[in-house]
Design an enzyme around this catalytic site. Structure first.
Site, PDB file in Angstrom:
ATOM      1  N   HIS A 181       1.113   9.950  26.946  1.00 19.89           N
ATOM      2  CA  HIS A 181       1.609   8.961  27.906  1.00 19.89           C
ATOM      3  C   HIS A 181       1.898   9.689  29.215  1.00 19.89           C
ATOM      4  O   HIS A 181       2.494  10.762  29.212  1.00 19.89           O
ATOM      5  CB  HIS A 181       2.887   8.300  27.359  1.00 19.89           C
TER       6      HIS A 181
ATOM      7  N   ARG B  70      -6.910   5.153  21.089  1.00 16.38           N
ATOM      8  CA  ARG B  70      -6.341   3.893  20.595  1.00 16.38           C
ATOM      9  C   ARG B  70      -6.271   2.855  21.705  1.00 16.38           C
ATOM     10  O   ARG B  70      -5.813   3.149  22.804  1.00 16.38           O
ATOM     11  CB  ARG B  70      -4.940   4.163  20.071  1.00 16.38           C
TER      12      ARG B  70
ATOM     13  N   GLU C 178      -2.724  -6.174  28.178  1.00 13.09           N
ATOM     14  CA  GLU C 178      -2.476  -4.757  28.458  1.00 13.09           C
ATOM     15  C   GLU C 178      -3.800  -4.086  28.765  1.00 13.09           C
ATOM     16  O   GLU C 178      -4.872  -4.664  28.528  1.00 13.09           O
ATOM     17  CB  GLU C 178      -1.825  -4.074  27.239  1.00 13.09           C
TER      18      GLU C 178
ATOM     19  N   THR D 208       8.268   2.801  14.773  1.00 15.55           N
ATOM     20  CA  THR D 208       8.176   1.337  14.820  1.00 15.55           C
ATOM     21  C   THR D 208       9.262   0.738  15.702  1.00 15.55           C
ATOM     22  O   THR D 208       9.011  -0.092  16.567  1.00 15.55           O
ATOM     23  CB  THR D 208       8.246   0.759  13.394  1.00 15.55           C
TER      24      THR D 208
ATOM     25  N   HIS E 265       2.003  10.910  22.561  1.00 14.83           N
ATOM     26  CA  HIS E 265       2.464   9.540  22.312  1.00 14.83           C
ATOM     27  C   HIS E 265       1.943   8.979  20.994  1.00 14.83           C
ATOM     28  O   HIS E 265       2.675   8.344  20.258  1.00 14.83           O
ATOM     29  CB  HIS E 265       1.990   8.680  23.477  1.00 14.83           C
TER      30      HIS E 265
ATOM     31  N   ARG F   1      -4.379   5.114  32.060  1.00 13.46           N
ATOM     32  CA  ARG F   1      -3.406   6.093  31.560  1.00 13.46           C
ATOM     33  C   ARG F   1      -3.946   7.513  31.462  1.00 13.46           C
ATOM     34  O   ARG F   1      -3.301   8.469  31.870  1.00 13.46           O
ATOM     35  CB  ARG F   1      -3.011   5.691  30.143  1.00 13.46           C
TER      36      ARG F   1
HETATM   37  C1  LIG Z   1       7.928   4.841  22.474  1.00 17.93           C
HETATM   38  C2  LIG Z   1       6.800   4.218  21.696  1.00 17.93           C
HETATM   39  C3  LIG Z   1       6.269   2.987  22.108  1.00 17.93           C
HETATM   40  C4  LIG Z   1       5.219   2.402  21.368  1.00 17.93           C
HETATM   41  N1  LIG Z   1       4.758   1.159  21.717  1.00 17.93           N
HETATM   42  C5  LIG Z   1       3.813   0.547  20.933  1.00 17.93           C
HETATM   43  C6  LIG Z   1       3.403  -0.799  21.184  1.00 17.93           C
HETATM   44  O1  LIG Z   1       3.887  -1.434  22.108  1.00 17.93           O
HETATM   45  N2  LIG Z   1       2.470  -1.343  20.356  1.00 17.93           N
HETATM   46  C7  LIG Z   1       1.906  -0.670  19.301  1.00 17.93           C
HETATM   47  O2  LIG Z   1       1.051  -1.231  18.584  1.00 17.93           O
HETATM   48  N3  LIG Z   1       2.302   0.589  19.033  1.00 17.93           N
HETATM   49  C8  LIG Z   1       3.239   1.207  19.803  1.00 17.93           C
HETATM   50  N4  LIG Z   1       3.643   2.477  19.509  1.00 17.93           N
HETATM   51  C9  LIG Z   1       3.084   3.128  18.299  1.00 17.93           C
HETATM   52  C10 LIG Z   1       3.684   2.486  17.048  1.00 17.93           C
HETATM   53  O3  LIG Z   1       5.052   2.270  17.259  1.00 17.93           O
HETATM   54  C11 LIG Z   1       3.504   3.397  15.831  1.00 17.93           C
HETATM   55  O4  LIG Z   1       2.189   3.838  15.733  1.00 17.93           O
HETATM   56  C12 LIG Z   1       3.875   2.621  14.549  1.00 17.93           C
HETATM   57  O5  LIG Z   1       5.146   2.049  14.664  1.00 17.93           O
HETATM   58  C13 LIG Z   1       3.829   3.559  13.353  1.00 17.93           C
HETATM   59  O6  LIG Z   1       4.342   2.877  12.239  1.00 17.93           O
HETATM   60  P1  LIG Z   1       4.404   3.627  10.836  1.00 17.93           P
HETATM   61  O7  LIG Z   1       4.985   2.685   9.869  1.00 17.93           O
HETATM   62  O8  LIG Z   1       3.099   4.225  10.552  1.00 17.93           O
HETATM   63  O9  LIG Z   1       5.381   4.873  11.106  1.00 17.93           O
HETATM   64  P2  LIG Z   1       6.887   4.969  11.631  1.00 17.93           P
HETATM   65  O10 LIG Z   1       7.408   3.691  12.133  1.00 17.93           O
HETATM   66  O11 LIG Z   1       6.937   6.153  12.542  1.00 17.93           O
HETATM   67  O12 LIG Z   1       7.670   5.306  10.302  1.00 17.93           O
HETATM   68  C14 LIG Z   1       7.468   6.529   9.628  1.00 17.93           C
HETATM   69  C15 LIG Z   1       8.480   6.637   8.531  1.00 17.93           C
HETATM   70  O13 LIG Z   1       8.201   7.752   7.694  1.00 17.93           O
HETATM   71  C16 LIG Z   1       9.404   8.474   7.457  1.00 17.93           C
HETATM   72  N5  LIG Z   1       9.048   9.854   7.113  1.00 17.93           N
HETATM   73  C17 LIG Z   1       8.335  10.749   7.834  1.00 17.93           C
HETATM   74  N6  LIG Z   1       8.196  11.903   7.143  1.00 17.93           N
HETATM   75  C18 LIG Z   1       8.832  11.731   5.960  1.00 17.93           C
HETATM   76  C19 LIG Z   1       9.059  12.551   4.828  1.00 17.93           C
HETATM   77  N7  LIG Z   1       8.606  13.815   4.735  1.00 17.93           N
HETATM   78  N8  LIG Z   1       9.776  12.048   3.800  1.00 17.93           N
HETATM   79  C20 LIG Z   1      10.268  10.783   3.850  1.00 17.93           C
HETATM   80  N9  LIG Z   1      10.083   9.961   4.884  1.00 17.93           N
HETATM   81  C21 LIG Z   1       9.373  10.429   5.930  1.00 17.93           C
HETATM   82  C22 LIG Z   1      10.179   8.309   8.749  1.00 17.93           C
HETATM   83  O14 LIG Z   1      11.529   8.602   8.585  1.00 17.93           O
HETATM   84  C23 LIG Z   1       9.899   6.831   9.042  1.00 17.93           C
HETATM   85  O15 LIG Z   1      10.716   6.000   8.248  1.00 17.93           O
HETATM   86  C24 LIG Z   1       4.683   3.084  20.234  1.00 17.93           C
HETATM   87  C25 LIG Z   1       5.218   4.311  19.842  1.00 17.93           C
HETATM   88  C26 LIG Z   1       6.274   4.879  20.555  1.00 17.93           C
HETATM   89  C27 LIG Z   1       6.824   6.192  20.078  1.00 17.93           C
END
Ligand SMILES: Cc1cc2nc3c(=O)[nH]c(=O)nc-3n(C[C@H](O)[C@H](O)[C@H](O)COP(=O)(O)OP(=O)(O)OC[C@H]3O[C@@H](n4cnc5c(N)ncnc54)[C@H](O)[C@@H]3O)c2cc1C
Length: 557
Positions: A248, A393, A127, A56, A358, A297
């Site tokens: 990516h 996506r 985008e 995130t 990515h 992409r």
């Molecule tokens: C560089 C980059 C740029 C991006 N840009 C965009 C964008 O512009 N727009 C968009 O919509 N998306 C974008 N994305 C994708 C988007 O950021 C993610 O899909 C989204 O933030 C995922 O959110 P989440 O809450 O599912 O997981 P995350 O934010 O990845 O959080 C996962 C959490 O789970 C925890 N965790 C994992 N395994 C365990 C475990 N076994 N025990 C306890 N905790 C654990 C981690 O520590 C973390 O806190 C991008 C991704 C990247 C990497």
């Protein structure tokens, strides 16, 4: 009773209790926690590192929602369905696009500060794949960091949300009816909750993010090891669409032995006129696509990978020397600083780049309320497969998906709680003990798994490349089993648990990708270059067999 599996780990030495335990502290996990609290349920967030350590915080572009004048959820739906190439669940997409705008407004009310114009309205950009300006952003290209800041601030001030950092969740616990009743976890640190313990809860929410670390080159942070998908498989849940991994095209290449997260060289650098060249300076995108470097992409990632294979190279170059120092410093100061920190000066030399994993479109299968196939186990965010993304996506739909479906999970839990359907659960200790322990690979296996996956199941795939990857993965599993038989097993600890999760997710991903004999969305088969709707306009559902091996079954058409 169906056979379940668990990671080899010591028995829990302590127990904590809550109503809803949320695994992960990204946009999805924190949104669930904040919203179940509103329903009067206690929440506990357990997270592997510190609160903002996940994908995130790294999101750059923004969050997509039909907020602009003239835009409608229907148009957002159309764009999303096109990107998903026939595999989106239309009901899930409709939910995303219709509930999305208000979910973003609620995020703003929680404290997220989006960029605004002089008239005070949220600025919206466009985008790839979007026909409207509908991407809200913050701090220019720091959207995720701002969302994370706002949500972390909100959970920190709520005394009824318990936060446990440096806690790696291992496996699900269930009651005698097979309903989720908590989980086991390992807490790194000092104090009462050191080591392996158990959390008892009325329901469990997985929000563990992506699985980019399955590959050696990824934009995902180190915590993205697919733990949630592996846990769900071991608990008997169904996962789906694992073969659809978005790559990516232009992360910075930082060396052959690089591990961990790679910095992104944004598409905007190509937009301003930087050229993709090989080591001889040849612009290989010219003639491949009418837009050359600005082709979609997927096309660019594929062309770079092909050139790398043809030339036996592990990277190509992005040449922006003609921008001059002044433009680099003013237009791309962050990228310039990042490159220089890695010993590359884009003003005087081409930037080495290579495609990297990515985004995981697939994950733990959920219904529109976020329920998985295991009662009481929910999933949202990148770990989940709600059906929104299909085979690829649409840019900036992932943060929105995390937000919308996290809210829906909280609403489902609130409704069940109000109806008296969410009683306290008693962990079935005998069932937990009966789960088959998974032999742990040594921590060094991580790099080998990543190498096998990048080589065999990366951007370009074929039956032969995936057979090689599958054989290498099977050998690692076999060695782990024989070390147990020889009474010299790997130590149960964070590195070996993560290696076991990576091994399981990689094995499941390769099995699904090998089975899907067509090219669709972000799944590219060199040996099956066409889309094949007659056979493959359907999902592959993966579960674990009693042996512990993943089995993928095509869904009925
Ligand atoms: C560089 C980059 C740029 C991006 N840009 C965009 C964008 O512009 N727009 C968009 O919509 N998306 C974008 N994305 C994708 C988007 O950021 C993610 O899909 C989204 O933030 C995922 O959110 P989440 O809450 O599912 O997981 P995350 O934010 O990845 O959080 C996962 C959490 O789970 C925890 N965790 C994992 N395994 C365990 C475990 N076994 N025990 C306890 N905790 C654990 C981690 O520590 C973390 O806190 C991008 C991704 C990247 C990497």
């Amino acid at each position: 009773m169906s056979v379940t599996h668990r990671l080899t780990a010591p028995a829990p030495g302590w127990t904590a209790t809550t109503d809803v335990v949320v695994v992960g502290s990204g946009v999805a996990g924190l949104t669930v926690a904040l919203n179940v609290r509103k329903a009067g349920l206690r929440a506990m967030v357990v997270t592997k590192a510190v609160l903002d350590e996940g994908s995130t915080r790294w999101a750059q572009g923004g969050i997509a929602a039909a907020l602009g004048e003239g835009d409608t959820p229907e148009q957002h739906l159309d764009d999303t369905l096109v990107a998903g190439v026939g595999l989106c669940d239309e009901e899930a997409v409709r939910t995303l696009v219709t509930e999305g705008p208000d979910a973003v407004r609620r995020l703003i009310a929680t404290g997220a500060r989006f960029d605004r114009g002089e008239d005070g309205e949220v600025l919206l950009t466009r985008e790839g794949g979007h026909h409207r300006h509908r991407i809200a952003h913050a701090g220019g290209d720091a959207t995720g960091a701002e969302i994370s800041r706002a949500l972390v601030s909100a959970v920190r001030v709520d005394p009824d949300i318990e936060l446990i950092e440096h806690a790696l969740v291992l496996d699900l616990l269930t009651d005698a009816e097979g309903h989720a009743a908590g989980l086991t976890l390992h807490v790194m640190g000092e104090g009462q909750r050191d080591g392996v313990g158990a959390v008892r809860a009325r329901a469990v929410v997985l929000a563990t993010g992506g699985m980019g670390q399955v590959f050696s080159a990824t934009t995902n942070p180190a915590v993205s090891t697919g733990d949630g998908v592996a846990l769900a498989l071991r608990a008997g849940a169904a996962v789906t669409d694992l073969e659809f991994v978005q790559f990516h095209p232009t992360p910075l290449w930082v060396g052959p032995d690089a591990e961990g997260q790679l910095p992104l060289i944004s598409e905007a650098v190509r937009g301003e006129g930087a050229h993709l060249v090989d080591a001889d300076g040849v612009r290989f995108m010219v003639g491949q696509h009418e837009l050359a470097e600005l082709a979609p992409r997927d096309i660019v990632a594929k062309a770079i990978t092909r050139r790398m294979q043809e030339q036996g190279a592990d990277h190509m170059f992005l040449d922006g020397r003609h921008f001059g120092a002044e433009m680099w410093e003013h237009r791309f100061p962050t990228i310039l600083a990042t490159c220089r920190a890695h010993g590359v000066d884009p003003v005087t030399e081409p930037i080495p780049i290579a495609p990297a994993a990515h985004y995981a479109s697939g994950g733990v299968r959920t219904d529109p309320r976020g329920r998985t196939s295991v009662p009481g186990l929910y999933a949202c965010g990148e770990v989940a497969c709600t059906g929104v993304h299909g085979a690829n996506r649409l840019a900036s739909n992932s943060l929105l998906e995390g937000l919308v479906f996290a809210e829906r999970i909280a609403a489902d839990l609130a409704g069940r709680h109000a109806a008296g359907e969410l009683p306290e659960r008693t962990v079935d200790v005998a069932a937990a003990r009966a789960a088959r322990p998974v032999p742990l690979p040594p921590s060094e296996a991580r790099a080998e798994i990543q190498r096998l996956m990048s080589r065999g199941a990366g951007v370009l795939r074929s039956a032969a490349s995936m057979a090689d990857a599958a054989a290498g993965l099977a050998l690692i599993a076999e060695q782990a089993r024989s070390h147990v038989a020889e009474e010299k097993p790997a130590d149960p600890r964070v590195e070996t648990w993560e290696a076991a999760n990576l091994l399981l997710v990689a094995t499941a991903l390769v099995a699904a990708a090998a089975q899907r004999e067509e090219t669709r969305g972000c799944h590219w088969r060199e040996d099956f270059p066409e889309r094949d709707d007659a056979h493959w306009r359907r999902h592959l559902i993966t579960t674990l067999a009693a042996s512990g091996d993943p089995v993928s079954t095509p869904e009925e058409q």
